[in-house]
Motif scaffolding. Sequence first.
Motif, PDB file in Angstrom:
ATOM      1  N   ALA A   1       0.876  -1.152  -0.004  1.00  0.00           N
ATOM      2  CA  ALA A   1       0.013  -0.127   0.029  1.00  0.00           C
ATOM      3  C   ALA A   1       0.938   1.225   0.016  1.00  0.00           C
ATOM      4  CB  ALA A   1      -0.858   0.034   1.189  1.00  0.00           C
ATOM      5  N   TYR A   2       2.028   1.191   0.803  1.00  0.00           N
ATOM      6  CA  TYR A   2       2.897   2.617   0.687  1.00  0.00           C
ATOM      7  C   TYR A   2       3.656   2.604  -0.484  1.00  0.00           C
ATOM      8  CZ  TYR A   2       1.917   2.209   5.976  1.00  0.00           C
ATOM      9  OH  TYR A   2       1.582   2.523   7.018  1.00  0.00           O
ATOM     10  N   VAL A   3       4.006   1.552  -1.090  1.00  0.00           N
ATOM     11  CA  VAL A   3       4.611   1.325  -2.554  1.00  0.00           C
ATOM     12  C   VAL A   3       3.616   2.160  -3.343  1.00  0.00           C
ATOM     13  CG1 VAL A   3       5.797   0.204  -4.462  1.00  0.00           C
ATOM     14  CG2 VAL A   3       6.321  -0.573  -1.969  1.00  0.00           C
ATOM     15  N   LEU A   4       2.499   1.628  -3.535  1.00  0.00           N
ATOM     16  CA  LEU A   4       1.294   2.103  -4.264  1.00  0.00           C
ATOM     17  C   LEU A   4       1.180   3.755  -4.189  1.00  0.00           C
ATOM     18  CD1 LEU A   4      -1.204  -0.835  -4.252  1.00  0.00           C
ATOM     19  CD2 LEU A   4       0.526  -0.050  -6.101  1.00  0.00           C
ATOM     20  N   MET A   5       1.062   4.115  -3.039  1.00  0.00           N
ATOM     21  CA  MET A   5       0.899   5.461  -2.570  1.00  0.00           C
ATOM     22  C   MET A   5       2.176   6.191  -3.071  1.00  0.00           C
ATOM     23  SD  MET A   5       0.074   6.750   1.239  1.00  0.00           S
ATOM     24  CE  MET A   5      -0.916   5.557   1.512  1.00  0.00           C
ATOM     25  N   GLY A   6       3.233   5.670  -2.951  1.00  0.00           N
ATOM     26  CA  GLY A   6       4.536   6.512  -3.388  1.00  0.00           C
ATOM     27  C   GLY A   6       4.707   6.581  -5.051  1.00  0.00           C
ATOM     28  N   VAL A   7       4.234   5.322  -5.607  1.00  0.00           N
ATOM     29  CA  VAL A   7       4.103   5.389  -7.079  1.00  0.00           C
ATOM     30  C   VAL A   7       2.927   6.720  -7.334  1.00  0.00           C
ATOM     31  CG1 VAL A   7       3.110   4.182  -9.129  1.00  0.00           C
ATOM     32  CG2 VAL A   7       4.814   3.259  -7.473  1.00  0.00           C
ATOM     33  N   LEU A   8       1.782   6.607  -7.116  1.00  0.00           N
ATOM     34  CA  LEU A   8       1.095   7.849  -7.077  1.00  0.00           C
ATOM     35  C   LEU A   8       1.475   9.133  -6.718  1.00  0.00           C
ATOM     36  CD1 LEU A   8      -1.928   8.294  -8.029  1.00  0.00           C
ATOM     37  CD2 LEU A   8      -2.744   8.179  -5.705  1.00  0.00           C
ATOM     38  N   PHE A   9       2.098   9.401  -5.846  1.00  0.00           N
ATOM     39  CA  PHE A   9       2.715  10.397  -5.487  1.00  0.00           C
ATOM     40  C   PHE A   9       3.796  10.960  -6.741  1.00  0.00           C
ATOM     41  CE2 PHE A   9       2.083  10.726  -0.992  1.00  0.00           C
ATOM     42  CZ  PHE A   9       1.546  11.769  -0.825  1.00  0.00           C
ATOM     43  N   ALA A  10       4.764   9.950  -7.100  1.00  0.00           N
ATOM     44  CA  ALA A  10       5.686  10.301  -8.204  1.00  0.00           C
ATOM     45  C   ALA A  10       4.999  10.466  -9.506  1.00  0.00           C
ATOM     46  CB  ALA A  10       6.510   9.030  -8.224  1.00  0.00           C
ATOM     47  N   ALA A  11       3.921   9.923  -9.869  1.00  0.00           N
ATOM     48  CA  ALA A  11       3.223   9.906 -10.962  1.00  0.00           C
ATOM     49  C   ALA A  11       2.632  11.159 -11.296  1.00  0.00           C
ATOM     50  CB  ALA A  11       2.288   8.867 -11.297  1.00  0.00           C
ATOM     51  N   GLU A  12       1.945  11.625 -10.078  1.00  0.00           N
ATOM     52  CA  GLU A  12       1.214  13.022 -10.046  1.00  0.00           C
ATOM     53  C   GLU A  12       2.277  13.999 -10.066  1.00  0.00           C
ATOM     54  OE1 GLU A  12       0.181  16.558  -8.941  1.00  0.00           O
ATOM     55  OE2 GLU A  12       1.166  15.793  -7.441  1.00  0.00           O
ATOM     56  N   TYR A  13       3.342  13.951  -9.406  1.00  0.00           N
ATOM     57  CA  TYR A  13       4.616  15.062  -9.485  1.00  0.00           C
ATOM     58  C   TYR A  13       5.075  15.332 -10.856  1.00  0.00           C
ATOM     59  CZ  TYR A  13       8.907  17.335  -8.631  1.00  0.00           C
ATOM     60  OH  TYR A  13      10.024  18.122  -8.890  1.00  0.00           O
ATOM     61  N   LEU A  14       5.245  14.034 -11.556  1.00  0.00           N
ATOM     62  CA  LEU A  14       5.891  13.908 -13.064  1.00  0.00           C
ATOM     63  C   LEU A  14       4.737  14.699 -13.958  1.00  0.00           C
ATOM     64  CD1 LEU A  14       7.547  10.538 -13.266  1.00  0.00           C
ATOM     65  CD2 LEU A  14       8.448  12.554 -13.067  1.00  0.00           C
ATOM     66  N   VAL A  15       3.570  14.182 -13.871  1.00  0.00           N
ATOM     67  CA  VAL A  15       2.371  14.909 -14.493  1.00  0.00           C
ATOM     68  C   VAL A  15       2.310  16.606 -14.248  1.00  0.00           C
ATOM     69  CG1 VAL A  15      -0.208  15.029 -14.954  1.00  0.00           C
ATOM     70  CG2 VAL A  15       0.967  12.858 -14.722  1.00  0.00           C
ATOM     71  N   ARG A  16       2.609  16.627 -12.998  1.00  0.00           N
ATOM     72  CA  ARG A  16       2.279  18.339 -12.766  1.00  0.00           C
ATOM     73  C   ARG A  16       3.558  19.103 -13.389  1.00  0.00           C
ATOM     74  NH1 ARG A  16       4.201  19.613  -7.281  1.00  0.00           N
ATOM     75  NH2 ARG A  16       3.088  17.319  -6.502  1.00  0.00           N
ATOM     76  N   ILE A  17       4.924  18.512 -13.442  1.00  0.00           N
ATOM     77  CA  ILE A  17       5.885  18.940 -13.808  1.00  0.00           C
ATOM     78  C   ILE A  17       5.558  19.229 -15.551  1.00  0.00           C
ATOM     79  CG2 ILE A  17       8.516  18.768 -14.839  1.00  0.00           C
ATOM     80  CD1 ILE A  17       8.862  17.499 -11.860  1.00  0.00           C
ATOM     81  N   ARG A  18       5.171  18.210 -16.015  1.00  0.00           N
ATOM     82  CA  ARG A  18       5.015  18.252 -17.533  1.00  0.00           C
ATOM     83  C   ARG A  18       3.818  19.275 -17.723  1.00  0.00           C
ATOM     84  NH1 ARG A  18       3.454  13.213 -21.540  1.00  0.00           N
ATOM     85  NH2 ARG A  18       3.527  14.437 -23.237  1.00  0.00           N
ATOM     86  N   THR A  19       2.769  19.322 -17.054  1.00  0.00           N
ATOM     87  CA  THR A  19       1.618  19.992 -17.135  1.00  0.00           C
ATOM     88  C   THR A  19       2.182  21.741 -16.965  1.00  0.00           C
ATOM     89  OG1 THR A  19       0.176  18.582 -16.293  1.00  0.00           O
ATOM     90  CG2 THR A  19      -0.575  20.800 -16.573  1.00  0.00           C
ATOM     91  N   GLN A  20       2.996  21.889 -15.939  1.00  0.00           N
ATOM     92  CA  GLN A  20       3.321  23.152 -15.888  1.00  0.00           C
ATOM     93  C   GLN A  20       4.420  23.805 -16.772  1.00  0.00           C
ATOM     94  OE1 GLN A  20       5.359  23.149 -11.857  1.00  0.00           O
ATOM     95  NE2 GLN A  20       3.509  23.421 -10.852  1.00  0.00           N
ATOM     96  N   LYS A  21       5.051  23.007 -17.623  1.00  0.00           N
ATOM     97  CA  LYS A  21       5.841  23.302 -18.775  1.00  0.00           C
ATOM     98  C   LYS A  21       4.970  23.709 -19.811  1.00  0.00           C
ATOM     99  CE  LYS A  21       9.957  20.461 -17.976  1.00  0.00           C
ATOM    100  NZ  LYS A  21      10.533  19.265 -18.254  1.00  0.00           N
ATOM    101  N   HIS A  22       3.805  22.976 -19.853  1.00  0.00           N
ATOM    102  CA  HIS A  22       3.222  23.683 -21.092  1.00  0.00           C
ATOM    103  C   HIS A  22       2.223  24.995 -20.774  1.00  0.00           C
ATOM    104  CE1 HIS A  22       3.213  20.214 -23.656  1.00  0.00           C
ATOM    105  NE2 HIS A  22       3.122  19.399 -22.534  1.00  0.00           N
ATOM    106  N   VAL A  23       2.158  25.195 -19.404  1.00  0.00           N
ATOM    107  CA  VAL A  23       1.258  26.415 -18.853  1.00  0.00           C
ATOM    108  C   VAL A  23       2.332  27.630 -19.210  1.00  0.00           C
ATOM    109  CG1 VAL A  23       0.272  27.564 -17.103  1.00  0.00           C
ATOM    110  CG2 VAL A  23      -0.258  25.063 -17.362  1.00  0.00           C
ATOM    111  N   ARG A  24       3.448  27.525 -19.004  1.00  0.00           N
ATOM    112  CA  ARG A  24       4.162  28.595 -19.096  1.00  0.00           C
ATOM    113  C   ARG A  24       4.573  29.122 -20.387  1.00  0.00           C
ATOM    114  NH1 ARG A  24       8.882  26.189 -14.918  1.00  0.00           N
ATOM    115  NH2 ARG A  24       7.497  26.223 -13.169  1.00  0.00           N
TER     116      ARG A  24
END
Length: 183
Positions: free
Chosen positions: A160-183
């Motif tokens: 469960a903690y590994v899955l939570m970590g994967v979700l955190f990491a995936a969201e972080y990567l999506v956020r970085i990619r999304t913020q690059k498109h916004v700028r």
Amino acid sequence: MRLLANSMIGLSILLYPAAVFFGGRHFEPWKIAALLIVLLLVRLAAGYSSKHWSIPLTIAGIGYCVFAMWSNQLGALLFYPTLVNGLMLLIFGWSLFYPPSLIERLARIQHPDLPPEGVIYTRRVTQVWCGFFIINGALALATALWASLEVWSLYNGLIAYVLMGVLFAAEYLVRIRTQKHVR
């Protein structure tokens, strides 16, 4: 000092499945529940404001542990991860009906002038976390009801903690990619 104390208590609570697995072999279940109550009471007394999001979660945890102490059954201790997931679902879900969403509130700590796209994004992330808590809570419940103590411990104490970590990491990567498109 408060940060260190909260970190130690948080780590202890994260290790709850290991405590149940190993402690259940050497201690009566009420002693494990009592130890968790002490940790939760210390966390409650740590000086959070009365509106801190973790207060209802902590109080519910204490109530559950009182029940587990009373029942003195190892099986009663297995439902704590299900309770935590259910309460986290309530907290995150509640914020969707009474905005701003929980993730938006966290985002505004670093970005007080969050643009409209950011509000939409944080709402979606809150919805994703709600989905995670539904699935994770269902799996925690299934392991509590039908799995061996070893499987319950493995899922709730590691997977469960590994899955939570994967979700955190995936969201972080999506956020970085999304913020690059916004700028």
